[in-house]
Design a protein around this motif. Structure first.
Motif, PDB file in Angstrom:
ATOM      1  N   GLU A  32       0.819  -1.204   0.000  1.00  0.00           N
ATOM      2  CA  GLU A  32       0.000   0.000   0.000  1.00  0.00           C
ATOM      3  C   GLU A  32       0.857   1.260   0.000  1.00  0.00           C
ATOM      4  N   ASP A  33       0.347   2.296  -0.624  1.00  0.00           N
ATOM      5  CA  ASP A  33       0.969   3.610  -0.538  1.00  0.00           C
ATOM      6  C   ASP A  33       0.732   4.106   0.886  1.00  0.00           C
ATOM      7  N   PRO A  34       1.810   4.409   1.648  1.00  0.00           N
ATOM      8  CA  PRO A  34       1.619   4.787   3.060  1.00  0.00           C
ATOM      9  C   PRO A  34       0.753   6.032   3.254  1.00  0.00           C
ATOM     10  N   ARG A  35       0.742   6.924   2.277  1.00  0.00           N
ATOM     11  CA  ARG A  35      -0.089   8.127   2.406  1.00  0.00           C
ATOM     12  C   ARG A  35      -1.562   7.766   2.425  1.00  0.00           C
ATOM     13  N   TYR A  36      -1.992   6.944   1.463  1.00  0.00           N
ATOM     14  CA  TYR A  36      -3.397   6.553   1.399  1.00  0.00           C
ATOM     15  C   TYR A  36      -3.766   5.616   2.552  1.00  0.00           C
ATOM     16  N   GLU A  37      -2.828   4.791   2.939  1.00  0.00           N
ATOM     17  CA  GLU A  37      -3.076   3.873   4.054  1.00  0.00           C
ATOM     18  C   GLU A  37      -3.362   4.659   5.335  1.00  0.00           C
ATOM     19  N   LYS A  38      -2.575   5.714   5.570  1.00  0.00           N
ATOM     20  CA  LYS A  38      -2.772   6.533   6.765  1.00  0.00           C
ATOM     21  C   LYS A  38      -4.077   7.316   6.677  1.00  0.00           C
ATOM     22  N   LEU A  39      -4.389   7.856   5.491  1.00  0.00           N
ATOM     23  CA  LEU A  39      -5.635   8.601   5.326  1.00  0.00           C
ATOM     24  C   LEU A  39      -6.845   7.729   5.638  1.00  0.00           C
ATOM     25  N   GLN A  40      -6.855   6.520   5.084  1.00  0.00           N
ATOM     26  CA  GLN A  40      -8.013   5.650   5.296  1.00  0.00           C
ATOM     27  C   GLN A  40      -8.117   5.207   6.755  1.00  0.00           C
ATOM     28  N   ALA A  41      -6.968   5.048   7.410  1.00  0.00           N
ATOM     29  CA  ALA A  41      -7.000   4.701   8.840  1.00  0.00           C
ATOM     30  C   ALA A  41      -7.580   5.862   9.645  1.00  0.00           C
ATOM     31  N   ASP A  42      -7.211   7.075   9.290  1.00  0.00           N
ATOM     32  CA  ASP A  42      -7.721   8.257   9.992  1.00  0.00           C
ATOM     33  C   ASP A  42      -9.215   8.459   9.738  1.00  0.00           C
ATOM     34  N   TRP A  43      -9.662   8.105   8.541  1.00  0.00           N
ATOM     35  CA  TRP A  43     -11.074   8.302   8.193  1.00  0.00           C
ATOM     36  C   TRP A  43     -11.991   7.282   8.865  1.00  0.00           C
ATOM     37  N   GLY A  44     -11.458   6.148   9.251  1.00  0.00           N
ATOM     38  CA  GLY A  44     -12.234   5.145   9.972  1.00  0.00           C
ATOM     39  C   GLY A  44     -13.448   4.657   9.203  1.00  0.00           C
ATOM     40  N   GLU A  45     -14.610   4.679   9.843  1.00  0.00           N
ATOM     41  CA  GLU A  45     -15.831   4.159   9.239  1.00  0.00           C
ATOM     42  C   GLU A  45     -16.277   4.964   8.020  1.00  0.00           C
ATOM     43  N   ASN A  46     -15.822   6.195   7.916  1.00  0.00           N
ATOM     44  CA  ASN A  46     -16.200   7.045   6.783  1.00  0.00           C
ATOM     45  C   ASN A  46     -15.204   6.966   5.631  1.00  0.00           C
ATOM     46  N   ARG A  47     -14.297   5.977   5.676  1.00  0.00           N
ATOM     47  CA  ARG A  47     -13.214   5.954   4.707  1.00  0.00           C
ATOM     48  C   ARG A  47     -13.698   5.823   3.266  1.00  0.00           C
ATOM     49  N   ARG A  48     -14.777   5.105   3.028  1.00  0.00           N
ATOM     50  CA  ARG A  48     -15.235   4.943   1.639  1.00  0.00           C
ATOM     51  C   ARG A  48     -15.734   6.258   1.060  1.00  0.00           C
ATOM     52  N   SER A  49     -16.603   6.951   1.797  1.00  0.00           N
ATOM     53  CA  SER A  49     -17.137   8.212   1.294  1.00  0.00           C
ATOM     54  C   SER A  49     -16.060   9.290   1.239  1.00  0.00           C
ATOM     55  N   ARG A  50     -15.169   9.297   2.233  1.00  0.00           N
ATOM     56  CA  ARG A  50     -14.104  10.297   2.239  1.00  0.00           C
ATOM     57  C   ARG A  50     -13.119  10.048   1.097  1.00  0.00           C
ATOM     58  N   LEU A  51     -12.828   8.777   0.824  1.00  0.00           N
ATOM     59  CA  LEU A  51     -11.938   8.453  -0.289  1.00  0.00           C
ATOM     60  C   LEU A  51     -12.571   8.867  -1.614  1.00  0.00           C
ATOM     61  N   PHE A  52     -13.872   8.641  -1.751  1.00  0.00           N
ATOM     62  CA  PHE A  52     -14.561   9.041  -2.979  1.00  0.00           C
ATOM     63  C   PHE A  52     -14.427  10.549  -3.194  1.00  0.00           C
ATOM     64  N   LEU A  53     -14.681  11.321  -2.152  1.00  0.00           N
ATOM     65  CA  LEU A  53     -14.566  12.773  -2.261  1.00  0.00           C
ATOM     66  C   LEU A  53     -13.136  13.183  -2.575  1.00  0.00           C
ATOM     67  N   PHE A  54     -12.181  12.536  -1.927  1.00  0.00           N
ATOM     68  CA  PHE A  54     -10.771  12.852  -2.134  1.00  0.00           C
ATOM     69  C   PHE A  54     -10.371  12.607  -3.593  1.00  0.00           C
ATOM     70  N   LEU A  55     -10.838  11.510  -4.171  1.00  0.00           N
ATOM     71  CA  LEU A  55     -10.482  11.195  -5.549  1.00  0.00           C
ATOM     72  C   LEU A  55     -11.192  12.116  -6.542  1.00  0.00           C
ATOM     73  N   GLN A  56     -12.373  12.607  -6.187  1.00  0.00           N
ATOM     74  CA  GLN A  56     -13.037  13.575  -7.055  1.00  0.00           C
ATOM     75  C   GLN A  56     -12.321  14.925  -7.010  1.00  0.00           C
ATOM     76  N   ILE A  57     -11.743  15.250  -5.864  1.00  0.00           N
ATOM     77  CA  ILE A  57     -10.915  16.454  -5.789  1.00  0.00           C
ATOM     78  C   ILE A  57      -9.685  16.290  -6.671  1.00  0.00           C
ATOM     79  N   GLN A  58      -9.125  15.087  -6.672  1.00  0.00           N
ATOM     80  CA  GLN A  58      -7.998  14.817  -7.562  1.00  0.00           C
ATOM     81  C   GLN A  58      -8.411  14.919  -9.031  1.00  0.00           C
TER      82      GLN A  58
END
Length: 271
Positions: A91-117
């Motif tokens: 895993e890319d440590p940056r994304y791994e840490k982000l998803q760990a920090d996001w916890g239960e909201n990691r799917r929706s937060r990741l979706f938003l993050f990738l749309q920002i990208q």
């Protein structure tokens, strides 16, 4: 086709592609695919932006071909490099840490993050579009200067990536901090050269006299990339990971070597 219509089409395509990557990651794909797809996306969208026939934005055909070729070369080099790293697993440590920090909201937060990208990719595509559409007839000195900057950027980024890969491949360096070659001048030379490349597009867009008003908007590309790499998704999370994994060794390295701008190492003070 109008410029607005082209950008809307590219925006939809980029958003859809990043949504597909998001779905793959939440289903178990490694996060390295995010940056792999993003790199190829920016290149493909940039080539389309440079070559598509646009009413009122015809530009010079030589410049359009040149910008498209450079965008493709940059994208292929970076995309293939990240792809080879992704295929090795992990895993890319940056994304791994982000998803760990996001916890239960990691799917929706990741979706938003990738749309920002996706939005970031569109802005950079617009920078390529403006560079390709400069109306100055024929190739000018500014085109040569911009291409020279881009060649230095692509070469420098490639050398930095190669030096880091060779350092990591040596088992004797396990747990150590890469402090050789370009990495002895900057803690993130790959990021510096990636930023430098976008200044090359801005030079082409502004042109020889700087009298094309639209060309100055291309400065948004390097300005945005600097902000992104230095303050948001580049250096901060990677520095945090290196501090956790390398501890004092990385702290000593950070005390000697600039984070972004290449330069001589700072002298260590002794008491």
């Amino acid at each position: 086709m109008t410029a607005a219509a082209l950008l809307l089409i590219l925006a939809a395509a980029i958003s859809l592609a990043m949504t597909t990557v998001w779905y793959a990651v939440v289903k178990g794909a490694t996060s390295g695919w995010v940056d792999t797809v993003w790199s190829f996306l920016v290149g493909a969208a940039g080539v389309a932006a440079a070559l598509a026939p646009i009413t009122g934005w015809e530009g010079d055909w030589q410049r359009r071909l040149l910008v498209a070729a450079i965008a493709a070369a940059w994208s292929c080099r970076l995309g293939l490099h990240i792809l080879s790293r992704t295929l090795k697993g992990g895993e890319d440590p940056r994304y791994e840490k982000l998803q760990a920090d996001w916890g239960e909201n990691r799917r929706s937060r990741l979706f938003l993050f990738l749309q920002i990208q996706a939005g970031a990719a569109l802005l950079l595509t617009a920078t390529i579009f403006i560079a390709a559409r400069n109306p100055a007839p024929g190739l000018q000195w500014s085109d040569i200067a911009g291409v020279a900057i881009l060649i230095v950027a692509v070469t420098g980024e490639g050398v930095a990536d190669m030096q880091l890969a060779r350092f990591r491949a040596d088992s004797a360096n396990e747990g150590k901090v890469c402090d050789i070659g370009l990495w002895s001048l900057s803690r993130h030379p790959n990021y510096f050269f990636q930023w430098l490349g976008w200044t090359g597009y801005a030079v082409i867009a502004i042109g020889p006299a700087g009298d094309w008003v639209w060309g100055w908007l291309a400065l948004a590309g390097p300005a945005f990339m600097y902000w992104l790499l230095v303050h948001i998704s580049g250096i901060p999370p990677l520095e945090a990971h290196m501090t956790r994994s390398r501890g004092k060794a990385y702290a000593d390295y950070a005390g000697r070597v600039n984070a972004f701008w290449p330069g001589p190492q700072k002298k260590e003070h002794t008491t």
